[in-house]
Design a protein around this motif. Structure first.
Motif, PDB file in Angstrom:
ATOM      1  N   ASP A 227       2.608  13.313  47.375  1.00  0.00           N
ATOM      2  CA  ASP A 227       3.440  14.381  47.941  1.00  0.00           C
ATOM      3  C   ASP A 227       2.504  15.398  48.587  1.00  0.00           C
ATOM      4  O   ASP A 227       1.737  16.077  47.895  1.00  0.00           O
ATOM      5  CB  ASP A 227       4.274  15.034  46.829  1.00  0.00           C
ATOM      6  CG  ASP A 227       5.265  16.069  47.349  1.00  0.00           C
ATOM      7  OD1 ASP A 227       4.969  16.729  48.359  1.00  0.00           O
ATOM      8  OD2 ASP A 227       6.329  16.232  46.716  1.00  0.00           O
ATOM      9  N   LEU A 228       2.544  15.493  49.906  1.00  0.00           N
ATOM     10  CA  LEU A 228       1.645  16.396  50.625  1.00  0.00           C
ATOM     11  C   LEU A 228       2.017  17.860  50.418  1.00  0.00           C
ATOM     12  O   LEU A 228       1.160  18.739  50.547  1.00  0.00           O
ATOM     13  CB  LEU A 228       1.649  16.061  52.118  1.00  0.00           C
ATOM     14  CG  LEU A 228       1.040  14.717  52.509  1.00  0.00           C
ATOM     15  CD1 LEU A 228       1.310  14.414  53.975  1.00  0.00           C
ATOM     16  CD2 LEU A 228      -0.458  14.692  52.220  1.00  0.00           C
ATOM     17  N   THR A 229       3.278  18.136  50.106  1.00  0.00           N
ATOM     18  CA  THR A 229       3.705  19.518  49.878  1.00  0.00           C
ATOM     19  C   THR A 229       3.282  20.002  48.494  1.00  0.00           C
ATOM     20  O   THR A 229       2.697  21.086  48.344  1.00  0.00           O
ATOM     21  CB  THR A 229       5.231  19.650  50.036  1.00  0.00           C
ATOM     22  OG1 THR A 229       5.609  19.231  51.349  1.00  0.00           O
ATOM     23  CG2 THR A 229       5.674  21.085  49.797  1.00  0.00           C
ATOM     24  N   GLU A 230       3.569  19.201  47.474  1.00  0.00           N
ATOM     25  CA  GLU A 230       3.206  19.560  46.107  1.00  0.00           C
ATOM     26  C   GLU A 230       1.757  19.221  45.770  1.00  0.00           C
ATOM     27  O   GLU A 230       1.243  19.652  44.738  1.00  0.00           O
ATOM     28  CB  GLU A 230       4.142  18.849  45.117  1.00  0.00           C
ATOM     29  CG  GLU A 230       5.602  19.214  45.258  1.00  0.00           C
ATOM     30  CD  GLU A 230       5.871  20.664  44.914  1.00  0.00           C
ATOM     31  OE1 GLU A 230       5.138  21.220  44.061  1.00  0.00           O
ATOM     32  OE2 GLU A 230       6.806  21.252  45.493  1.00  0.00           O
ATOM     33  N   ARG A 231       1.111  18.439  46.622  1.00  0.00           N
ATOM     34  CA  ARG A 231      -0.277  18.007  46.421  1.00  0.00           C
ATOM     35  C   ARG A 231      -0.414  17.274  45.081  1.00  0.00           C
ATOM     36  O   ARG A 231      -1.272  17.590  44.255  1.00  0.00           O
ATOM     37  CB  ARG A 231      -1.245  19.197  46.505  1.00  0.00           C
ATOM     38  CG  ARG A 231      -1.253  19.860  47.875  1.00  0.00           C
ATOM     39  CD  ARG A 231      -2.200  21.045  47.940  1.00  0.00           C
ATOM     40  NE  ARG A 231      -3.584  20.658  47.716  1.00  0.00           N
ATOM     41  CZ  ARG A 231      -4.404  20.189  48.649  1.00  0.00           C
ATOM     42  NH1 ARG A 231      -3.962  20.017  49.885  1.00  0.00           N
ATOM     43  NH2 ARG A 231      -5.655  19.875  48.359  1.00  0.00           N
ATOM     44  N   THR A 232       0.457  16.283  44.901  1.00  0.00           N
ATOM     45  CA  THR A 232       0.448  15.494  43.667  1.00  0.00           C
ATOM     46  C   THR A 232       0.358  14.004  43.994  1.00  0.00           C
ATOM     47  O   THR A 232       0.773  13.544  45.072  1.00  0.00           O
ATOM     48  CB  THR A 232       1.715  15.734  42.836  1.00  0.00           C
ATOM     49  OG1 THR A 232       2.873  15.463  43.646  1.00  0.00           O
ATOM     50  CG2 THR A 232       1.776  17.154  42.318  1.00  0.00           C
ATOM     51  N   LEU A 233      -0.179  13.263  43.033  1.00  0.00           N
ATOM     52  CA  LEU A 233      -0.205  11.810  43.047  1.00  0.00           C
ATOM     53  C   LEU A 233       0.416  11.352  41.729  1.00  0.00           C
ATOM     54  O   LEU A 233      -0.137  11.614  40.657  1.00  0.00           O
ATOM     55  CB  LEU A 233      -1.644  11.287  43.158  1.00  0.00           C
ATOM     56  CG  LEU A 233      -2.478  11.767  44.355  1.00  0.00           C
ATOM     57  CD1 LEU A 233      -3.932  11.358  44.175  1.00  0.00           C
ATOM     58  CD2 LEU A 233      -1.916  11.195  45.658  1.00  0.00           C
ATOM     59  N   VAL A 234       1.561  10.678  41.781  1.00  0.00           N
ATOM     60  CA  VAL A 234       2.294  10.266  40.588  1.00  0.00           C
ATOM     61  C   VAL A 234       2.216   8.746  40.464  1.00  0.00           C
ATOM     62  O   VAL A 234       2.590   8.020  41.404  1.00  0.00           O
ATOM     63  CB  VAL A 234       3.765  10.720  40.652  1.00  0.00           C
ATOM     64  CG1 VAL A 234       4.521  10.260  39.412  1.00  0.00           C
ATOM     65  CG2 VAL A 234       3.844  12.237  40.798  1.00  0.00           C
ATOM     66  N   THR A 235       1.741   8.253  39.329  1.00  0.00           N
ATOM     67  CA  THR A 235       1.572   6.811  39.158  1.00  0.00           C
ATOM     68  C   THR A 235       2.927   6.111  39.107  1.00  0.00           C
ATOM     69  O   THR A 235       3.895   6.609  38.530  1.00  0.00           O
ATOM     70  CB  THR A 235       0.775   6.482  37.887  1.00  0.00           C
ATOM     71  OG1 THR A 235       1.483   6.952  36.742  1.00  0.00           O
ATOM     72  CG2 THR A 235      -0.596   7.134  37.926  1.00  0.00           C
ATOM     73  N   VAL A 236       2.975   4.926  39.735  1.00  0.00           N
ATOM     74  CA  VAL A 236       4.191   4.116  39.776  1.00  0.00           C
ATOM     75  C   VAL A 236       4.002   2.806  39.034  1.00  0.00           C
ATOM     76  O   VAL A 236       4.860   2.370  38.272  1.00  0.00           O
ATOM     77  CB  VAL A 236       4.602   3.828  41.243  1.00  0.00           C
ATOM     78  CG1 VAL A 236       5.842   2.942  41.298  1.00  0.00           C
ATOM     79  CG2 VAL A 236       4.833   5.123  42.005  1.00  0.00           C
ATOM     80  N   LEU A 237       2.846   2.162  39.258  1.00  0.00           N
ATOM     81  CA  LEU A 237       2.588   0.838  38.705  1.00  0.00           C
ATOM     82  C   LEU A 237       1.086   0.635  38.631  1.00  0.00           C
ATOM     83  O   LEU A 237       0.335   1.223  39.413  1.00  0.00           O
ATOM     84  CB  LEU A 237       3.230  -0.229  39.594  1.00  0.00           C
ATOM     85  CG  LEU A 237       3.432  -1.638  39.032  1.00  0.00           C
ATOM     86  CD1 LEU A 237       4.459  -1.610  37.907  1.00  0.00           C
ATOM     87  CD2 LEU A 237       3.894  -2.579  40.142  1.00  0.00           C
TER      88      LEU A 237
END
Length: 342
Positions: A227-237
């Protein structure tokens, strides 16, 4: 009298050194001359004009000769047909038609690396330096650019490799920054491994993207949603490398390590992830290891590059059906880094 034999030995040795150096210099000069002759030799591909005016696939040409490394295009309905060659030389290329991203190596006394954005007339609109060897390039329809460069190491299979992946606007005016600086959330918990690397960006829109995050110390290679706005990387798999979003936005193609546990080297096989169900389909019709970020030709077919074992520096772009109904086949001979421009 004892000094004369020693003098003769030294003189003979000096003559030998001169002979060796002369031979080495001659060999080096001959090899340089041969390499230049190969580079300047005519490239044996069928060239035409007008391909860029219609739907096409843009790529880096790898046919030996004067056109080696030049960006070229083939018609979308005739991938093995004649190609139109541009004046631009790239290592990796990504295009949306009106805008093209080119990553290249500039060799000289000091080798440098750079990214360049070009318009439809192949004029430079933006350029910036890269910290190392170009690895991945992605240009989104919304005008975002993602570049990955190796800061150390030249392969994702090397232990201790390090990458830098940056996202910015195509005009260079706004830089979202290094994705390693984004907050990483694994199973809802914030983690910050010092050895994390991020690469393989594929854009959803002007805010969201998917990518790969790897931490050797934690033992994970995650697919993440960024997410470029929140500056997050959330794991999916876990176990996903170099994702590529399908044109209909429902699936991700990626390379999947199918090597046995404890194997000395990784073996990457193409696979497809259904984003709604998170079901993975391994495309084991391709038995070779595929170390590339795949491109969707359409909703049913993948494109990816493979080197020729008997021709160093020459690669082909292969195609593979995602439903497993056919074997892989050469789609564009003597090509690399395909980008579909519909």
């Amino acid at each position: 009298m004892t000094g004369r034999p020693a003098f003769r030995r030294r003189a003979a040795f000096a003559v030998l050194v001169v002979v060796v150096l002369t031979g080495t210099t001659w060999y080096a000069a001959a090899e340089l001359q041969r390499a230049r002759a190969e580079q300047n030799a005519p490239t044996r591909v069928e060239v035409t004009e007008g391909v860029l005016d219609g739907p096409h696939v843009l790529f880096r040409g790898t046919a030996p000769g004067e056109l080696y490394g030049r960006v070229a295009a083939v018609a979308l309905d005739d991938l093995s047909g004649p190609r139109e060659v541009t004046p631009v030389v790239c290592d990796r290329v990504s295009s949306q038609g009106a805008t093209t991203l080119c990553l290249r190596t500039r060799r000289g006394v000091v080798t440098t690396y750079e990214a360049e954005v070009l318009d439809a007339a192949w004029r430079t609109t933006a350029t910036w330096s890269l910290p190392g060897l170009p690895s991945r390039a992605q240009l989104s329809p919304d005008g975002l650019v993602a570049t990955t460069a190796f800061v150390t190491g030249h392969s994702y299979s090397q232990a201790g490799f390090s990458t830098e992946t940056m996202v910015r606007d195509a005009d260079g005016a706004k830089v979202s920054g290094n994705l390693e600086d984004f907050t990483l959330l694994a199973d809802g918990e914030r983690v910050a491994p010092v050895d994390r690397n991020v690469w393989g960006v594929t854009f959803v829109d002007d805010r969201y993207f998917y990518a790969t995050v790897r931490s050797q110390s934690l033992g994970h290679t995650w697919l993440v949603r960024g997410d470029l706005t929140e500056r997050t990387l959330v794991t999916v798999l876990d176990g996903v490398e170099c994702p590529s979003l399908s044109p209909d936005g429902t699936r991700l193609a990626f390379k999947h390590d199918v090597a046995a546990d404890g194997a000395a080297t990784q073996h990457w096989t193409p696979a497809v992830l259904d984003l709604a169900t998170l079901e993975v389909t391994v495309l084991d019709a391709e038995q070779r290891t595929v170390d590339d970020q795949m491109t969707w030709l359409d909703d049913t077919t993948l494109l990816y590059g493979l080197p020729r074992a008997d021709e160093p520096g020459t690669t082909d772009v292969w195609s593979l059906a995602v439903d497993g109904t056919s074997k892989p086949a050469v789609a564009i001979p003597q090509a690399w880094s395909p980008s579909v421009v519909g």
